[in-house]
Enzyme design. Structure first.
Site, short mmCIF file in Angstrom:
data_model
loop_
_atom_site.label_atom_id
_atom_site.label_comp_id
_atom_site.label_asym_id
_atom_site.label_seq_id
_atom_site.Cartn_x
_atom_site.Cartn_y
_atom_site.Cartn_z
CG LEU A 26 -1.86 -1.20 1.34
CD1 LEU A 26 -2.77 -0.94 2.39
CD2 LEU A 26 -2.65 -1.35 0.05
CE1 TYR A 154 -4.99 -4.48 14.66
CE2 TYR A 154 -5.99 -6.09 12.82
CZ TYR A 154 -4.89 -5.44 13.46
OH TYR A 154 -3.50 -5.79 12.77
#
Ligand code: HXC
Ligand code: NAP
Length: 289
Positions: A26, A154
């Protein structure tokens, strides 16, 4: 779905952006789009060979300028050296993308203390190292700057089996929000992005090792029914790095197709109920009335 570049040409012109972990996955995709929008790019990580290859390819693909610099984010002196070398090469640094990370899945009780510490050091200490070093530098030079941190959903829900990463990403999010307030007076802005599943070799090999990739299709956990496209993330990152977002500060933007909310919603599992059963329930309700 659109997977073309979103911002207008030249949106990042004149900016110099450091992307940690920028040679792969990414980080590489976001860096590529920053180049397309006119920024100078510095990519850093531990593996110089990977960085040099990526830099060459990115320059060929975009016509932009890329400086590959070896740097283990856990080492504050190496981080300071990146800042120095970048300024020598490109002049002022305008943006930092804290993207480097380490992760693996494991029952927590099976982890050694060193395993736990390794992830905390890469993710939390690495991010605080880079942010602190560059923040001090910007403040001393009375220069504005923007920091973008890559976290995960998370970071606020927590998650079993990736506990060191969850602890570290939660810390990164706390730092983002804290410094967004504290350093606004210095014209330093901090935001975060929480991506859902975006396929990369690095993440998939460590989070879905062996046969897990066949057993757990990440797309099935996402309400929109698919994983993310790298350009979708790059569009968001470029916006948050650009001056178009100058009133966005201390924010965490989720880009996950609704994944974490599906896990959190009390009755989201009713998705599994087939239409015929809803028909039956509706019919039986009708009879009672
Ligand atoms: C348990 C493990 C382990 C594993 C390593 N260790 N891998 N423990 N399960 N799979 C333990 C080792 O035994 C050792 O402890 C300690 O961790 C350090 O291991 P090293 O191999 O010496 O560490 P190092 O060379 O620094 O490599 C770091 C790494 C590696 C994290 C272990 O995987 C790496 O380089 N990762 C970088 C890229 C990465 O992880 N990308 C994924 C990001 S994805 P002992 O006690 O034996 O010495 C991501 C997505 C989040 O974050 C959200 C998705 C939706
Ligand atoms: P990736 O390709 O493995 O990226 C991680 C990068 O971090 C690598 O380039 C790696 O390069 C670098 N790195 C690791 N340890 C380092 C260290 N000590 N010092 C400097 N660099 C280090 O995985 P990715 O999927 O693109 O992940 C990028 C970011 O997105 C991470 O923050 C991750 O938590 C986040 N994220 C990913 C997903 C997803 O679905 N892919 C979802 C949510 C969040 P070297 O090995 O050369 O050091």
């Amino acid at each position: 779905m659109r997977t073309d570049g979103m911002l207008k040409e030249g949106s990042l012109k004149g900016q110099t952006i450091i992307v940690t972990g920028g040679g792969t996955g990414l980080g590489r995709s976001m860096g590529k789009y920053f180049l397309e929008l006119g920024a100078n790019l510095v990519i850093t990580s531990r593996k110089l060979e990977v960085l040099e290859k990526a830099a060459k390819e990115l320059e060929e693909e975009t016509g932009g300028k890329v400086l590959p610099l070896q740097c283990d984010v856990r080492d504050y002196e190496q981080v300071e050296a990146v800042i120095k070398q970048t300024e020598e090469h490109f002049g002022n640094i305008t943006n930092l993308l804290n993207n480097a990370a380490g992760n693996f899945v494991s029952p927590t009780e099976r982890l050694s203390a060193r395993a736990f510490e390794t992830i905390i050091d890469i993710v939390l200490k690495g991010t605080t190292n880079f942010t602190l070093a560059l923040g001090k530098h910007w403040i001393a030079k009375k220069q504005a700057g923007t920091v973008l941190n890559i976290v995960t959903t998370y970071a606020w829900t927590g998650s079993g089996y990736v506990v060191p990463s969850a602890c570290a990403k939660a810390g990164v999010l706390a730092m983002t929000r804290s410094l967004a307030v504290e350093w606004a007076k210095y014209k330093i802005r901090l935001n975060a992005i929480a991506p859902g599943p975006f396929p990369t070799e690095g993440a998939w090999s460590r989070l879905l090792p062996g046969d897990l990739v066949k057993k757990f299709d990440p797309a099935k956990l996402v309400p929109v029914g698919r994983v993310g496209e790298h350009q979708e993330l790059a569009n968001l990152a470029a916006y948050l790095m650009s001056d178009f977002s100058s009133y966005v500060n201390g924010e965490v933007v989720t880009i996950d197709g609704g994944e974490w909310l599906m896990g959190a919603g009390e009755f989201s599992h009713l998705e599994k109920i087939p239409q015929e059963m809803w028909d039956m329930l509706e019919a039986s309700r009708g009879k009672k009335q």
